[in-house]
Design a protein around this motif. Structure first.
Motif, PDB file in Angstrom:
ATOM      1  N   GLU A  19       0.815  -1.220   0.000  1.00  0.00           N
ATOM      2  CA  GLU A  19       0.000   0.000   0.000  1.00  0.00           C
ATOM      3  C   GLU A  19       0.845   1.265   0.000  1.00  0.00           C
ATOM      4  OE1 GLU A  19      -2.816  -0.440   3.311  1.00  0.00           O
ATOM      5  OE2 GLU A  19      -4.280   0.215   1.807  1.00  0.00           O
ATOM      6  N   GLN A  20       2.032   1.188   0.640  1.00  0.00           N
ATOM      7  CA  GLN A  20       2.863   2.389   0.791  1.00  0.00           C
ATOM      8  C   GLN A  20       3.652   2.763  -0.462  1.00  0.00           C
ATOM      9  OE1 GLN A  20       5.391   1.199   4.018  1.00  0.00           O
ATOM     10  NE2 GLN A  20       3.648   0.500   5.243  1.00  0.00           N
ATOM     11  N   GLN A  21       3.574   1.939  -1.495  1.00  0.00           N
ATOM     12  CA  GLN A  21       4.370   2.230  -2.695  1.00  0.00           C
ATOM     13  C   GLN A  21       3.805   3.452  -3.425  1.00  0.00           C
ATOM     14  OE1 GLN A  21       7.179   0.356  -3.409  1.00  0.00           O
ATOM     15  NE2 GLN A  21       6.679  -0.529  -1.415  1.00  0.00           N
ATOM     16  N   ALA A  22       4.695   4.087  -4.188  1.00  0.00           N
ATOM     17  CA  ALA A  22       4.291   5.270  -4.951  1.00  0.00           C
ATOM     18  C   ALA A  22       3.292   4.892  -6.043  1.00  0.00           C
ATOM     19  CB  ALA A  22       5.525   5.899  -5.593  1.00  0.00           C
ATOM     20  N   GLN A  23       2.453   5.832  -6.382  1.00  0.00           N
ATOM     21  CA  GLN A  23       1.453   5.591  -7.427  1.00  0.00           C
ATOM     22  C   GLN A  23       2.127   5.209  -8.750  1.00  0.00           C
ATOM     23  OE1 GLN A  23      -1.880   5.459  -6.783  1.00  0.00           O
ATOM     24  NE2 GLN A  23      -1.992   4.617  -8.861  1.00  0.00           N
ATOM     25  N   SER A  24       3.265   5.837  -9.040  1.00  0.00           N
ATOM     26  CA  SER A  24       3.943   5.553 -10.317  1.00  0.00           C
ATOM     27  C   SER A  24       4.395   4.093 -10.384  1.00  0.00           C
ATOM     28  CB  SER A  24       5.144   6.481 -10.488  1.00  0.00           C
ATOM     29  OG  SER A  24       6.018   6.336  -9.382  1.00  0.00           O
ATOM     30  N   TRP A  25       4.700   3.507  -9.199  1.00  0.00           N
ATOM     31  CA  TRP A  25       5.055   2.084  -9.139  1.00  0.00           C
ATOM     32  C   TRP A  25       3.797   1.228  -9.306  1.00  0.00           C
ATOM     33  CZ3 TRP A  25       3.765  -1.951  -5.814  1.00  0.00           C
ATOM     34  CH2 TRP A  25       4.632  -3.059  -5.808  1.00  0.00           C
ATOM     35  N   LYS A  26       2.762   1.587  -8.577  1.00  0.00           N
ATOM     36  CA  LYS A  26       1.506   0.817  -8.656  1.00  0.00           C
ATOM     37  C   LYS A  26       0.937   0.812 -10.074  1.00  0.00           C
ATOM     38  CE  LYS A  26      -0.030   1.568  -3.880  1.00  0.00           C
ATOM     39  NZ  LYS A  26      -0.936   2.380  -3.039  1.00  0.00           N
ATOM     40  N   ASP A  27       1.190   1.900 -10.800  1.00  0.00           N
ATOM     41  CA  ASP A  27       0.664   1.979 -12.171  1.00  0.00           C
ATOM     42  C   ASP A  27       1.206   0.863 -13.054  1.00  0.00           C
ATOM     43  OD1 ASP A  27      -0.817   4.191 -11.547  1.00  0.00           O
ATOM     44  OD2 ASP A  27       0.598   5.642 -12.396  1.00  0.00           O
ATOM     45  N   ASN A  28       2.381   0.317 -12.687  1.00  0.00           N
ATOM     46  CA  ASN A  28       2.987  -0.737 -13.502  1.00  0.00           C
ATOM     47  C   ASN A  28       2.741  -2.147 -12.964  1.00  0.00           C
ATOM     48  OD1 ASN A  28       4.166   0.805 -15.576  1.00  0.00           O
ATOM     49  ND2 ASN A  28       5.832   1.422 -14.213  1.00  0.00           N
ATOM     50  N   GLU A  49      -5.796  -1.632  -6.792  1.00  0.00           N
ATOM     51  CA  GLU A  49      -6.084  -1.215  -8.166  1.00  0.00           C
ATOM     52  C   GLU A  49      -5.683  -2.295  -9.158  1.00  0.00           C
ATOM     53  OE1 GLU A  49      -3.758   2.711  -7.519  1.00  0.00           O
ATOM     54  OE2 GLU A  49      -3.967   1.292  -5.864  1.00  0.00           O
ATOM     55  N   SER A  81       0.173   2.471 -21.020  1.00  0.00           N
ATOM     56  CA  SER A  81      -0.001   2.051 -19.633  1.00  0.00           C
ATOM     57  C   SER A  81      -0.927   0.833 -19.559  1.00  0.00           C
ATOM     58  CB  SER A  81      -0.553   3.207 -18.806  1.00  0.00           C
ATOM     59  OG  SER A  81      -1.737   3.667 -19.383  1.00  0.00           O
TER      60      SER A  81
END
Ligand code: 3EB
Length: 349
Positions: A19-28, A49, A81
């Motif tokens: 959960e704490q990861q950056a959004q830019s990481w989660k996007d991938n 997500e 993406s």
């Protein structure tokens, strides 16, 4: 020759770090396979997500590696993406090369029919979205060694899976993806899978009878899996090693000896790795640079298994140890692995 335009890689971390990861990481993130016990209050599978299976199994050691996240690795800035979708009960996320999906199916009639239904849905998605190749299946079910409807539940799973495969076009029916099948204390049939558009190579273990050719004493239908799948490009290779146990030929070895089973399993893993290296013509893979997930039937066996792996392999091993039931009553552990960790895929277009 086509350039690699997209790739895949894995990351491992404790469940609570996702959960704490950056959004830019989660996007991938294509999807995640998470072990947590006790079952965390924040049920990430419901809010994430990306498709996630959250498995209720006691983590015995290696919590830092207990969640496995599959990420797409854009090679060129113009890579599109990831997109998400739903198909029947499947949640999935995909790019032009890869599709990661998860499905949970409650057992309304039997584990056998739940399995057949799950696999039918996955195969229909493959046809619909045109991802023709299966790289990996992860299968989890409750009470895998229990008997109901007159058949051991793992054998019911094999019937449902095989019947779904057999009902498909040869293109799907002839595939033998890497897989694992484990028993948990409870929960619905839960399956994660990774599909793609590049043909994988199925690897078998010369020490073992191919699982799809096991004799009938192991059930009315054979298990539809190979010992590993290999994906490779000119630059790179990724190896998905199936759940591997203390089996030689088709027979369980050392039924009551967890130390000897651990050694036999490691010898089998080495044999699978040697086959993969032979296939790509170089010694790329080895037991050191690899991520292990170790399923142990009896919690009390943890230190014996872990210490023996440590002694056999040496160095620092990257492994999570979880309690789970193995598909044969006499198997005390099963080890699966991913090697290569990153892969640049060649453009298929
Ligand atoms: C074996 O070698 C041990 O049914 O998908 C390992 C990996 C095992 C996958 C499956 C079963 C499966 O037969 C069990």
């Amino acid at each position: 020759m086509s350039l690699p335009i997209m790739g895949i890689k894995t990351a491992h971390m404790p469940f609570s770090h996702i959960e704490q990861q950056a959004q830019s990481w989660k996007d991938n993130v294509l999807g995640a396979i998470c072990f947590c016990e006790p079952l965390s209050d924040n049920n990430i599978a419901e809010v994430a997500e990306f498709p996630t299976i959250q498995l209720h199994a006691p983590i015995l050691d290696g919590a830092d590696f207990s969640s496995e996240i599959w990420l797409s690795k854009p090679v060129l800035p113009q890579c599109k993406s990831l997109r998400s979708g739903l198909h029947s009960a499947i949640q999935y996320r995909f790019n032009d090369e890869l599709l990661f999906g998860v499905i949970c199916v409650p057992e309304l009639n039997s584990l056998q029919s739940a399995t057949e239904s799950a696999y039918n849905q996955i195969f229909a998605l493959m046809e619909e979205q045109d991802y023709p190749y299966i790289y990996r299946f992860w299968n989890y079910m409750a009470d895998i060694n229990g008997v109901d409807n007159g058949l051991e539940r793992y054998r019911q799973f094999n019937v449902g899976r095989k019947d779904a495969f057999s009902a498909c076009d040869a293109k799907i029916a002839n595939q033998l993806p890497a897989a694992c099948a484990l028993g948990l204390a409870d929960g619905p049939l839960t399956i994660a899978f990774l599909l793609g558009r590049q043909r994988p190579v199925a690897i078998e273990n010369p020490r073992q009878i191919n699982a799809y050719e096991y004799p009938e004493e192991y059930g009315p239908r054979t298990p539809s899996f190979s010992r590993a799948t290999l994906l490779h490009s000119d630059q790179d290779a990724l190896l998905f090693i199936s759940g591997t146990a203390s089996i030689v030929g088709h027979v369980t070895q050392h039924p009551l000896d967890v130390l000897a089973q651990t050694r036999e399993t490691l010898v089998n893993l080495e044999a699978v790795i040697a086959e993969a290296n032979r296939m790509i013509g170089k010694s790329k893979f080895n037991l050191h640079d690899i991520y292990f997930r170790v399923y142990i039937r009896h919690v009390a066996d943890l230190s014996l298994v872990r210490d023996e792996m440590q002694r056999y392999i040496g160095g620092t091993i990257r492994a999570v140890f979880v309690q789970a039931d193995i598909c044969r009553q006499d198997l005390l552990l099963e080890i699966e692995a991913t090697a290569g960790h990153t892969l640049a895929l060649s453009s298929t277009s």
